[in-house]
Design a protein around this motif. Sequence first.
Motif, PDB file in Angstrom:
ATOM      1  N   GLY B  72       0.774  -1.217   0.090  1.00  0.00           N
ATOM      2  CA  GLY B  72       0.082  -0.031  -0.059  1.00  0.00           C
ATOM      3  C   GLY B  72       0.720   1.169   0.046  1.00  0.00           C
ATOM      4  O   GLY B  72       0.085   2.480  -0.207  1.00  0.00           O
ATOM      5  N   TYR B  73       2.220   1.104   0.219  1.00  0.00           N
ATOM      6  CA  TYR B  73       2.897   2.231   0.175  1.00  0.00           C
ATOM      7  C   TYR B  73       3.175   2.897  -1.487  1.00  0.00           C
ATOM      8  O   TYR B  73       4.314   2.763  -1.980  1.00  0.00           O
ATOM      9  N   SER B  74       2.131   3.454  -1.875  1.00  0.00           N
ATOM     10  CA  SER B  74       2.325   3.402  -3.192  1.00  0.00           C
ATOM     11  C   SER B  74       2.706   5.071  -3.803  1.00  0.00           C
ATOM     12  O   SER B  74       3.050   5.297  -4.851  1.00  0.00           O
ATOM     13  N   GLU B  75       2.644   5.823  -2.821  1.00  0.00           N
ATOM     14  CA  GLU B  75       3.050   7.169  -3.150  1.00  0.00           C
ATOM     15  C   GLU B  75       4.514   7.821  -2.811  1.00  0.00           C
ATOM     16  O   GLU B  75       5.010   7.214  -1.551  1.00  0.00           O
ATOM     17  N   GLU B  76       5.167   8.338  -3.609  1.00  0.00           N
ATOM     18  CA  GLU B  76       6.839   8.601  -3.026  1.00  0.00           C
ATOM     19  C   GLU B  76       6.504  10.061  -2.567  1.00  0.00           C
ATOM     20  O   GLU B  76       5.724  10.818  -3.145  1.00  0.00           O
ATOM     21  N   THR B  77       7.399  10.496  -1.641  1.00  0.00           N
ATOM     22  CA  THR B  77       7.368  11.835  -1.066  1.00  0.00           C
ATOM     23  C   THR B  77       8.772  12.366  -0.786  1.00  0.00           C
ATOM     24  O   THR B  77       9.673  11.445  -0.360  1.00  0.00           O
ATOM     25  N   GLU B  78       8.958  13.488  -0.661  1.00  0.00           N
ATOM     26  CA  GLU B  78      10.100  14.144  -0.210  1.00  0.00           C
ATOM     27  C   GLU B  78      10.195  14.321   1.168  1.00  0.00           C
ATOM     28  O   GLU B  78      11.336  14.503   1.816  1.00  0.00           O
ATOM     29  N   SER B  79       8.974  14.530   1.715  1.00  0.00           N
ATOM     30  CA  SER B  79       8.921  15.348   3.197  1.00  0.00           C
ATOM     31  C   SER B  79       9.386  14.078   4.122  1.00  0.00           C
ATOM     32  O   SER B  79       8.990  12.901   4.129  1.00  0.00           O
ATOM     33  N   ARG B  80      10.275  14.314   4.973  1.00  0.00           N
ATOM     34  CA  ARG B  80      10.579  13.293   5.963  1.00  0.00           C
ATOM     35  C   ARG B  80       9.971  13.837   7.460  1.00  0.00           C
ATOM     36  O   ARG B  80       9.979  13.151   8.562  1.00  0.00           O
ATOM     37  N   ASP B  81       8.975  14.597   7.038  1.00  0.00           N
ATOM     38  CA  ASP B  81       8.036  15.150   8.516  1.00  0.00           C
ATOM     39  C   ASP B  81       7.090  14.184   8.574  1.00  0.00           C
ATOM     40  O   ASP B  81       6.667  13.421   7.938  1.00  0.00           O
ATOM     41  N   ALA B  90      11.267   4.630   4.931  1.00  0.00           N
ATOM     42  CA  ALA B  90      12.279   5.083   3.957  1.00  0.00           C
ATOM     43  C   ALA B  90      13.156   4.052   3.587  1.00  0.00           C
ATOM     44  O   ALA B  90      13.814   3.145   4.409  1.00  0.00           O
ATOM     45  N   LEU B  91      13.680   4.148   2.262  1.00  0.00           N
ATOM     46  CA  LEU B  91      14.668   3.227   1.813  1.00  0.00           C
ATOM     47  C   LEU B  91      15.995   3.730   1.808  1.00  0.00           C
ATOM     48  O   LEU B  91      16.086   4.690   1.072  1.00  0.00           O
ATOM     49  N   TYR B  92      17.179   3.099   2.251  1.00  0.00           N
ATOM     50  CA  TYR B  92      18.464   3.504   2.239  1.00  0.00           C
ATOM     51  C   TYR B  92      18.935   2.791   1.068  1.00  0.00           C
ATOM     52  O   TYR B  92      18.745   1.774   0.970  1.00  0.00           O
ATOM     53  N   ILE B  93      20.126   3.583   0.443  1.00  0.00           N
ATOM     54  CA  ILE B  93      20.952   2.846  -0.558  1.00  0.00           C
ATOM     55  C   ILE B  93      22.313   3.214  -0.327  1.00  0.00           C
ATOM     56  O   ILE B  93      22.920   4.115   0.343  1.00  0.00           O
ATOM     57  N   ASP B  94      23.088   2.032  -0.648  1.00  0.00           N
ATOM     58  CA  ASP B  94      24.560   2.026  -0.221  1.00  0.00           C
ATOM     59  C   ASP B  94      25.385   2.931  -1.308  1.00  0.00           C
ATOM     60  O   ASP B  94      24.807   3.335  -2.326  1.00  0.00           O
ATOM     61  N   ARG B 124      15.580   9.505  16.079  1.00  0.00           N
ATOM     62  CA  ARG B 124      14.799  10.748  15.981  1.00  0.00           C
ATOM     63  C   ARG B 124      14.666  11.323  14.781  1.00  0.00           C
ATOM     64  O   ARG B 124      13.730  11.783  14.297  1.00  0.00           O
ATOM     65  N   THR B 125      15.771  11.146  13.905  1.00  0.00           N
ATOM     66  CA  THR B 125      15.548  11.511  12.305  1.00  0.00           C
ATOM     67  C   THR B 125      16.371  10.371  11.225  1.00  0.00           C
ATOM     68  O   THR B 125      16.919   9.329  12.107  1.00  0.00           O
ATOM     69  N   LEU B 126      15.948  10.380  10.169  1.00  0.00           N
ATOM     70  CA  LEU B 126      16.715   9.425   9.279  1.00  0.00           C
ATOM     71  C   LEU B 126      17.926   9.600   8.927  1.00  0.00           C
ATOM     72  O   LEU B 126      18.742   8.821   8.806  1.00  0.00           O
ATOM     73  N   TYR B 134      24.918   2.565   5.942  1.00  0.00           N
ATOM     74  CA  TYR B 134      23.931   2.472   5.391  1.00  0.00           C
ATOM     75  C   TYR B 134      23.505   3.406   4.359  1.00  0.00           C
ATOM     76  O   TYR B 134      22.350   3.372   3.519  1.00  0.00           O
ATOM     77  N   GLY B 135      24.618   4.049   3.819  1.00  0.00           N
ATOM     78  CA  GLY B 135      24.546   5.137   2.789  1.00  0.00           C
ATOM     79  C   GLY B 135      23.531   6.195   3.186  1.00  0.00           C
ATOM     80  O   GLY B 135      23.446   6.586   4.210  1.00  0.00           O
ATOM     81  N   VAL B 136      22.558   6.488   2.190  1.00  0.00           N
ATOM     82  CA  VAL B 136      21.670   7.718   2.317  1.00  0.00           C
ATOM     83  C   VAL B 136      20.247   7.192   2.011  1.00  0.00           C
ATOM     84  O   VAL B 136      20.087   6.152   1.457  1.00  0.00           O
ATOM     85  N   VAL B 137      19.418   7.919   2.477  1.00  0.00           N
ATOM     86  CA  VAL B 137      17.962   7.769   2.214  1.00  0.00           C
ATOM     87  C   VAL B 137      17.636   8.064   0.723  1.00  0.00           C
ATOM     88  O   VAL B 137      18.026   9.406   0.413  1.00  0.00           O
ATOM     89  N   LYS B 138      17.149   7.300   0.035  1.00  0.00           N
ATOM     90  CA  LYS B 138      17.081   7.392  -1.513  1.00  0.00           C
ATOM     91  C   LYS B 138      15.544   7.753  -1.741  1.00  0.00           C
ATOM     92  O   LYS B 138      15.231   8.784  -2.552  1.00  0.00           O
ATOM     93  N   VAL B 139      14.766   6.924  -1.109  1.00  0.00           N
ATOM     94  CA  VAL B 139      13.108   7.043  -1.416  1.00  0.00           C
ATOM     95  C   VAL B 139      12.298   7.119  -0.007  1.00  0.00           C
ATOM     96  O   VAL B 139      12.754   6.197   0.789  1.00  0.00           O
ATOM     97  N   ILE B 140      11.462   7.873   0.071  1.00  0.00           N
ATOM     98  CA  ILE B 140      10.485   7.789   1.195  1.00  0.00           C
ATOM     99  C   ILE B 140       9.054   7.473   0.553  1.00  0.00           C
ATOM    100  O   ILE B 140       8.476   8.203  -0.320  1.00  0.00           O
ATOM    101  N   LEU B 141       8.702   6.216   0.780  1.00  0.00           N
ATOM    102  CA  LEU B 141       7.200   6.128   0.380  1.00  0.00           C
ATOM    103  C   LEU B 141       6.133   6.131   1.775  1.00  0.00           C
ATOM    104  O   LEU B 141       6.535   6.085   2.920  1.00  0.00           O
ATOM    105  N   LYS B 142       4.809   6.464   1.105  1.00  0.00           N
ATOM    106  CA  LYS B 142       3.966   6.752   2.258  1.00  0.00           C
ATOM    107  C   LYS B 142       2.562   6.130   1.802  1.00  0.00           C
ATOM    108  O   LYS B 142       2.424   5.912   0.475  1.00  0.00           O
ATOM    109  N   ARG B 143       1.795   5.763   2.723  1.00  0.00           N
ATOM    110  CA  ARG B 143       0.840   5.230   2.523  1.00  0.00           C
ATOM    111  C   ARG B 143      -0.215   5.802   3.572  1.00  0.00           C
ATOM    112  O   ARG B 143      -0.149   6.188   4.547  1.00  0.00           O
ATOM    113  N   ARG B 144      -1.821   6.274   2.973  1.00  0.00           N
ATOM    114  CA  ARG B 144      -2.927   6.954   4.048  1.00  0.00           C
ATOM    115  C   ARG B 144      -2.840   5.917   5.231  1.00  0.00           C
ATOM    116  O   ARG B 144      -3.199   4.676   5.099  1.00  0.00           O
TER     117      ARG B 144
END
Lengths: 160, 196
Positions: B72-81, B90-94, B124-126, B134-144
Amino acid sequence: MKRIIAKGFPCSLKGRHFPTDVSNWERRLFQRDDVASLATQLYFIESQQTEHLKPKSKQEFEAEETKQEFQTLVKVWTKATSRFSFVRQQIVHPSFLRIIGMGEKALPLILEEVKERPIPSWFTALEAISGKDVASDATNIGEAAQCWIRWGQNEGYLKS
Amino acid sequence: MTEDEIEQCFPNLRRDDFKITSPTDVNYNCIAWAGGDTKNWWQPSGAKYYVWLRDDKSESLENYIENFKLLGYSEETESRDYEPEFEKVALYIDADGLPSHAAKQKDNGFWTSKLGWSEDIEHRTLECLEGDDYGVVKVILKRRRKGKEEADISKTKASEQIKNFKNLARNTVNVPKKEVDAVKGQTKKKTNKTDK
């Protein structure tokens, strides 16, 4: 008394023969059955306490050495990779590769680890060393561990 | 791992930024944890006892994104809030661009991560976990976010999906030779009878 025990008392006790530097009064004392019996008990306790000091056979020595090397490698590997989430990240560490390189002698030690803590990477090591895929029907980590433990017991690597 | 060891592994993590929230558990990893499963180890490649919801067994980021889309995490978002109406993963990539970690946002706005086969932590934060490992956060997915009833239905659906996956795995495993021979034997007998 301790001095006589240290000089191989149990051998001399049977025929009541003593080392040459044992004095006459000591000889007389040890001729008494009650003293001899007490000395035997003391010898038994003493020998148990010094069991770890006894010379080991070559086989025992090698097994002990393998175990120590394995434990050190596991410690280093765990510290370096336990935070990684994928088997592909965990199995490329030099310590892990060294464990695989130990070959068949590492199997009982890995199986003991699987019994204690079935980290998925161990299954990869077991497959690599044994050339078997005994957990192909397993549907989760616990089942895979059971498959390998059963295999280890059947093959004589683990005590039942 | 102790708090000290965790802090040493992640230089961006300060003592006040995180707390350990579970003991070590080797049965699940960060992807499973973010997917809401604490009974299975999730990864696309490897043996059948690893869970993956898709047929694609590649280690690509795309495959991981699609896997979470099935939950159900079908939307990508930039917001980490923290957005009360959404659940986020959030998905991290190396450094090689391969997925290395997943974290899930909690109701309190903090993030939760399973560290390999070690402990779960709340952070507290990503950014806390970004770095060499863990590298960096590449994608944040969200679902309602769902109401309680909807959430229960969704939970049931997710476990059904896992169950289906496991049945699929069971059905595709090699049938033991004994059973194959038995069936072959029966078929032969039937054929002989028909010949007569």
